[in-house]
Design a protein around this motif. Structure first.
Motif, PDB file in Angstrom:
ATOM      1  N   LEU A  41       0.833  -1.212   0.000  1.00  0.00           N
ATOM      2  CA  LEU A  41       0.000   0.000   0.000  1.00  0.00           C
ATOM      3  C   LEU A  41       0.863   1.255   0.000  1.00  0.00           C
ATOM      4  O   LEU A  41       0.442   2.311  -0.501  1.00  0.00           O
ATOM      5  N   GLU A  42       2.051   1.154   0.543  1.00  0.00           N
ATOM      6  CA  GLU A  42       2.940   2.318   0.585  1.00  0.00           C
ATOM      7  C   GLU A  42       3.872   2.391  -0.606  1.00  0.00           C
ATOM      8  O   GLU A  42       4.221   3.485  -1.061  1.00  0.00           O
ATOM      9  N   THR A  43       4.285   1.241  -1.132  1.00  0.00           N
ATOM     10  CA  THR A  43       5.288   1.246  -2.206  1.00  0.00           C
ATOM     11  C   THR A  43       4.689   1.203  -3.601  1.00  0.00           C
ATOM     12  O   THR A  43       5.382   1.518  -4.571  1.00  0.00           O
ATOM     13  N   GLU A  44       3.415   0.826  -3.715  1.00  0.00           N
ATOM     14  CA  GLU A  44       2.793   0.720  -5.039  1.00  0.00           C
ATOM     15  C   GLU A  44       1.530   1.570  -5.120  1.00  0.00           C
ATOM     16  O   GLU A  44       0.481   1.111  -5.574  1.00  0.00           O
ATOM     17  N   GLN A  45       1.675   2.813  -4.687  1.00  0.00           N
ATOM     18  CA  GLN A  45       0.528   3.716  -4.673  1.00  0.00           C
ATOM     19  C   GLN A  45       0.144   4.224  -6.061  1.00  0.00           C
ATOM     20  O   GLN A  45      -1.024   4.553  -6.308  1.00  0.00           O
ATOM     21  N   GLU A  46       1.102   4.291  -6.954  1.00  0.00           N
ATOM     22  CA  GLU A  46       0.867   4.941  -8.242  1.00  0.00           C
ATOM     23  C   GLU A  46      -0.300   4.315  -9.001  1.00  0.00           C
ATOM     24  O   GLU A  46      -1.189   5.017  -9.491  1.00  0.00           O
ATOM     25  N   ALA A  47      -0.335   2.980  -9.079  1.00  0.00           N
ATOM     26  CA  ALA A  47      -1.400   2.307  -9.823  1.00  0.00           C
ATOM     27  C   ALA A  47      -2.759   2.505  -9.147  1.00  0.00           C
ATOM     28  O   ALA A  47      -3.777   2.696  -9.818  1.00  0.00           O
ATOM     29  N   ILE A  48      -2.763   2.479  -7.811  1.00  0.00           N
ATOM     30  CA  ILE A  48      -4.029   2.652  -7.094  1.00  0.00           C
ATOM     31  C   ILE A  48      -4.560   4.061  -7.282  1.00  0.00           C
ATOM     32  O   ILE A  48      -5.751   4.269  -7.554  1.00  0.00           O
ATOM     33  N   LEU A  49      -3.695   5.063  -7.162  1.00  0.00           N
ATOM     34  CA  LEU A  49      -4.126   6.454  -7.312  1.00  0.00           C
ATOM     35  C   LEU A  49      -4.566   6.749  -8.746  1.00  0.00           C
ATOM     36  O   LEU A  49      -5.497   7.529  -8.963  1.00  0.00           O
ATOM     37  N   ALA A  50      -3.917   6.116  -9.705  1.00  0.00           N
ATOM     38  CA  ALA A  50      -4.325   6.303 -11.103  1.00  0.00           C
ATOM     39  C   ALA A  50      -5.717   5.725 -11.332  1.00  0.00           C
ATOM     40  O   ALA A  50      -6.559   6.330 -12.015  1.00  0.00           O
ATOM     41  N   ALA A  51      -5.980   4.545 -10.753  1.00  0.00           N
ATOM     42  CA  ALA A  51      -7.312   3.942 -10.881  1.00  0.00           C
ATOM     43  C   ALA A  51      -8.352   4.783 -10.163  1.00  0.00           C
ATOM     44  O   ALA A  51      -9.467   4.991 -10.666  1.00  0.00           O
ATOM     45  N   ASN A  52      -7.992   5.309  -8.992  1.00  0.00           N
ATOM     46  CA  ASN A  52      -8.911   6.147  -8.239  1.00  0.00           C
ATOM     47  C   ASN A  52      -9.231   7.436  -8.981  1.00  0.00           C
ATOM     48  O   ASN A  52     -10.373   7.935  -8.935  1.00  0.00           O
ATOM     49  N   ALA A  53      -8.245   7.974  -9.687  1.00  0.00           N
ATOM     50  CA  ALA A  53      -8.469   9.203 -10.464  1.00  0.00           C
ATOM     51  C   ALA A  53      -9.549   8.995 -11.531  1.00  0.00           C
ATOM     52  O   ALA A  53     -10.352   9.888 -11.793  1.00  0.00           O
ATOM     53  N   LYS A  54      -9.573   7.802 -12.127  1.00  0.00           N
ATOM     54  CA  LYS A  54     -10.614   7.500 -13.115  1.00  0.00           C
ATOM     55  C   LYS A  54     -11.990   7.501 -12.462  1.00  0.00           C
ATOM     56  O   LYS A  54     -12.964   8.019 -13.029  1.00  0.00           O
ATOM     57  N   ASP A  55     -12.072   6.927 -11.266  1.00  0.00           N
ATOM     58  CA  ASP A  55     -13.354   6.901 -10.556  1.00  0.00           C
ATOM     59  C   ASP A  55     -13.787   8.306 -10.158  1.00  0.00           C
ATOM     60  O   ASP A  55     -14.969   8.651 -10.257  1.00  0.00           O
ATOM     61  N   LEU A  56     -12.840   9.119  -9.717  1.00  0.00           N
ATOM     62  CA  LEU A  56     -13.171  10.491  -9.318  1.00  0.00           C
ATOM     63  C   LEU A  56     -13.628  11.313 -10.514  1.00  0.00           C
ATOM     64  O   LEU A  56     -14.552  12.132 -10.405  1.00  0.00           O
ATOM     65  N   GLY A 151     -19.212  -0.785  -5.016  1.00  0.00           N
ATOM     66  CA  GLY A 151     -20.134  -0.151  -5.945  1.00  0.00           C
ATOM     67  C   GLY A 151     -19.465   0.238  -7.252  1.00  0.00           C
ATOM     68  O   GLY A 151     -18.236   0.298  -7.351  1.00  0.00           O
ATOM     69  N   LYS A 152     -20.293   0.528  -8.237  1.00  0.00           N
ATOM     70  CA  LYS A 152     -19.774   0.851  -9.559  1.00  0.00           C
ATOM     71  C   LYS A 152     -18.949   2.135  -9.552  1.00  0.00           C
ATOM     72  O   LYS A 152     -18.046   2.304 -10.383  1.00  0.00           O
ATOM     73  N   GLU A 153     -19.244   3.057  -8.604  1.00  0.00           N
ATOM     74  CA  GLU A 153     -18.525   4.321  -8.573  1.00  0.00           C
ATOM     75  C   GLU A 153     -17.058   4.134  -8.177  1.00  0.00           C
ATOM     76  O   GLU A 153     -16.228   4.996  -8.437  1.00  0.00           O
ATOM     77  N   ALA A 154     -16.706   2.998  -7.541  1.00  0.00           N
ATOM     78  CA  ALA A 154     -15.319   2.726  -7.135  1.00  0.00           C
ATOM     79  C   ALA A 154     -14.756   1.520  -7.883  1.00  0.00           C
ATOM     80  O   ALA A 154     -13.803   0.891  -7.408  1.00  0.00           O
ATOM     81  N   ARG A 155     -15.301   1.232  -9.033  1.00  0.00           N
ATOM     82  CA  ARG A 155     -14.945   0.002  -9.743  1.00  0.00           C
ATOM     83  C   ARG A 155     -13.445  -0.083 -10.019  1.00  0.00           C
ATOM     84  O   ARG A 155     -12.810  -1.118  -9.769  1.00  0.00           O
ATOM     85  N   ASN A 156     -12.851   0.977 -10.545  1.00  0.00           N
ATOM     86  CA  ASN A 156     -11.431   0.927 -10.903  1.00  0.00           C
ATOM     87  C   ASN A 156     -10.547   0.853  -9.657  1.00  0.00           C
ATOM     88  O   ASN A 156      -9.562   0.108  -9.622  1.00  0.00           O
ATOM     89  N   SER A 157     -10.910   1.617  -8.641  1.00  0.00           N
ATOM     90  CA  SER A 157     -10.130   1.602  -7.399  1.00  0.00           C
ATOM     91  C   SER A 157     -10.152   0.222  -6.763  1.00  0.00           C
ATOM     92  O   SER A 157      -9.112  -0.301  -6.322  1.00  0.00           O
ATOM     93  N   ASN A 158     -11.326  -0.379  -6.686  1.00  0.00           N
ATOM     94  CA  ASN A 158     -11.442  -1.693  -6.059  1.00  0.00           C
ATOM     95  C   ASN A 158     -10.699  -2.764  -6.843  1.00  0.00           C
ATOM     96  O   ASN A 158     -10.107  -3.675  -6.254  1.00  0.00           O
ATOM     97  N   ALA A 159     -10.749  -2.668  -8.171  1.00  0.00           N
ATOM     98  CA  ALA A 159     -10.026  -3.641  -8.985  1.00  0.00           C
ATOM     99  C   ALA A 159      -8.518  -3.544  -8.729  1.00  0.00           C
ATOM    100  O   ALA A 159      -7.828  -4.560  -8.593  1.00  0.00           O
ATOM    101  N   ALA A 160      -8.010  -2.312  -8.632  1.00  0.00           N
ATOM    102  CA  ALA A 160      -6.580  -2.123  -8.370  1.00  0.00           C
ATOM    103  C   ALA A 160      -6.211  -2.637  -6.980  1.00  0.00           C
ATOM    104  O   ALA A 160      -5.161  -3.279  -6.801  1.00  0.00           O
ATOM    105  N   LEU A 161      -7.050  -2.382  -6.001  1.00  0.00           N
ATOM    106  CA  LEU A 161      -6.776  -2.870  -4.650  1.00  0.00           C
ATOM    107  C   LEU A 161      -6.867  -4.395  -4.591  1.00  0.00           C
ATOM    108  O   LEU A 161      -6.116  -5.049  -3.859  1.00  0.00           O
TER     109      LEU A 161
END
Length: 424
Positions: A41-56, A151-161
């Motif tokens: 969670l600390e060393t591989e934030q880039e992919a998670i934040l990128a997925a979250n940006a799509k959801d936002l 939920g669908k609104e966090a689909r990309n974030s959840n997939a990355a996590l």
């Protein structure tokens, strides 16, 4: 002809099989897996934040409310916070295998209760992608497999996590099938999952009242949940005014989009001018007061900048915004009656320097968390020392308040004898 199982049933069956192995894995092996999750969670934030940006971006385009977007948002600090909570869970005592209420009966039988995992825990939730990690971590430490359907609104974030969780589990003794993240938002998956009482032992819905009511009606397995969290604070006539202003400000403005933010202030009439005057000064136009007639008169005299008229619906509204209902009461009994009538049995507080009133309030208010002279925003698994939480239950069976490791276990009776037989 053999019918092919659906993807969601395959996932549930895999989780059930994994739960059998997970229930017997050592605490050290479970903690090793949790440590890998926290590190990634600390060393591989880039992919998670990128997925979250799509959801936002999609959330903004769809016009979702500000509180919803706040819940959806992940940041480097929030990811570090989730990692920190994961490490706190590592440090907690493993409840699995604990023996309690052990005693020897007159006939010589040694009888006791041993704590065991529930099995497979499903969570159906909206908006908050941090739930994906919180529940996976708590389920794993308590020996349970988890099925997580966001939920669908966090689909990309959840997939990355979900990918991060799978990567973390690889190479550890925890089966990768112990965490099943369902990122497909098809509502049919929810309906099918709620029928699988042969594979799923508990379902925890987290979200709005509509989702929770739907799960309660459709589920064929036990459900632990809370509905709208209408949080109330009673400001007593015997109070430390400076302390009260600080506590109420924190309970409303620290983070208004969470379920433990205060929604209604019940103010004793003798302190209303002084207290509401200070709150009006503290908040200015930032927070809107929604007052009954007496409260509006006092607020007008205080020069409050944002005041609206309350109606019956005000007292049952979880605002999730910088808005707060205000009602002036003549006694603590009136405040308690209001809480019982309009509250949701989630979190309620009294601000007082009167010990007798404090103790009477603790006895009289039937909520999962009852406070004296403290912000209601502490109703949180991590804040209560549980590491994180699966959810906050306003029910009384089998868990109440923030649900941590122990609330994800049951027990079995163990009986050890020396050939005893029951007499005819």
């Amino acid at each position: 002809m053999t019918m092919t199982a659906s993807p969601i049933r395959e996932a549930a069956a895999a989780a059930r099989a994994a739960s059998k192995a997970l229930a017997r894995i050592s605490t050290a092996e479970k903690n090793r897996a949790l440590a890998r999750i926290a590190d990634l969670l600390e060393t591989e934030q880039e992919a998670i934040l990128a997925a979250n940006a799509k959801d936002l971006e999609a959330a903004a385009a769809n016009g979702l409310d500000a509180y919803y977007i706040d819940r959806l948002t992940l940041t480097p600090d929030r990811l570090r916070g989730i990692a920190g909570d994961t490490r706190k869970v590592m440090q907690l005592e493993d409840p699995v295998g604990e023996v309690f209420d052990s005693r020897t009966l007159p006939n010589g039988l040694l009888i006791g209760r041993r704590r065991v995992p529930l099995g497979v825990v499903a969570c159906i939730y909206e908006s908050r992608p941090n739930v994906t990690v919180d529940i996976a971590v708590l389920a794993m430490k308590s020996g349970n497999a988890a099925i997580l359907r966001g939920g669908k609104e966090a689909r990309n974030s959840n997939a990355a996590l979900g990918e991060l969780l799978q990567k973390a589990l690889s190479g550890t003794g925890v089966p990768s099938d112990a965490v099943q993240v369902v990122s497909d938002p098809d509502r049919a998956h929810v309906d099918e999952l709620l029928e699988m009482n042969d594979l799923v032992d508990l379902v925890v819905p987290r979200g709005g009242a509509q989702l929770i009511d739907y799960v309660r009606r459709k589920a064929t397995m036990p459900v632990v949940a809370h509905g709208d969290a209408v949080v109330q604070i009673y400001v007593d006539q015997d109070l430390d005014l400076d302390q009260a202003v600080t506590v109420v400000d924190n309970a409303k403005t620290r983070r208004y989009s969470i379920c433990n933010a205060v929604d209604t202030l019940l103010v004793h009439e003798t302190v209303a001018p002084a207290f509401l005057g200070r709150m009006a000064q503290q908040w200015g136009a930032k927070v809107t007061f929604i007052g009954d007639e007496r409260a509006r008169e006092v607020l007008a005299g205080c020069g409050a900048q944002a005041v609206e008229a309350a109606n019956e619906a005000t007292w049952t509204t979880e605002h999730l915004a910088l808005r707060v209902g205000v009602r002036i009461v003549d006694s603590m009994d009136e405040a308690v009656q209001h809480i019982e009538r309009y509250g949701s049995h989630h979190s309620d507080a009294i601000l007082t320097e009167n010990y007798s009133n404090a103790m009477e309030f603790l006895d009289a208010v039937d909520s999962a968390a009852v406070y004296v002279n403290a912000s209601t925003q502490f109703t949180d698994g991590a804040q209560f020392g549980l590491g994180a939480e699966v959810g906050i239950s306003t029910q009384k069976m089998h868990a109440r308040g923030p649900m941590g490791l122990r609330e994800l276990t049951s027990y079995k009776w163990t009986i050890i004898g020396r050939g005893q037989v029951r007499p005819l």
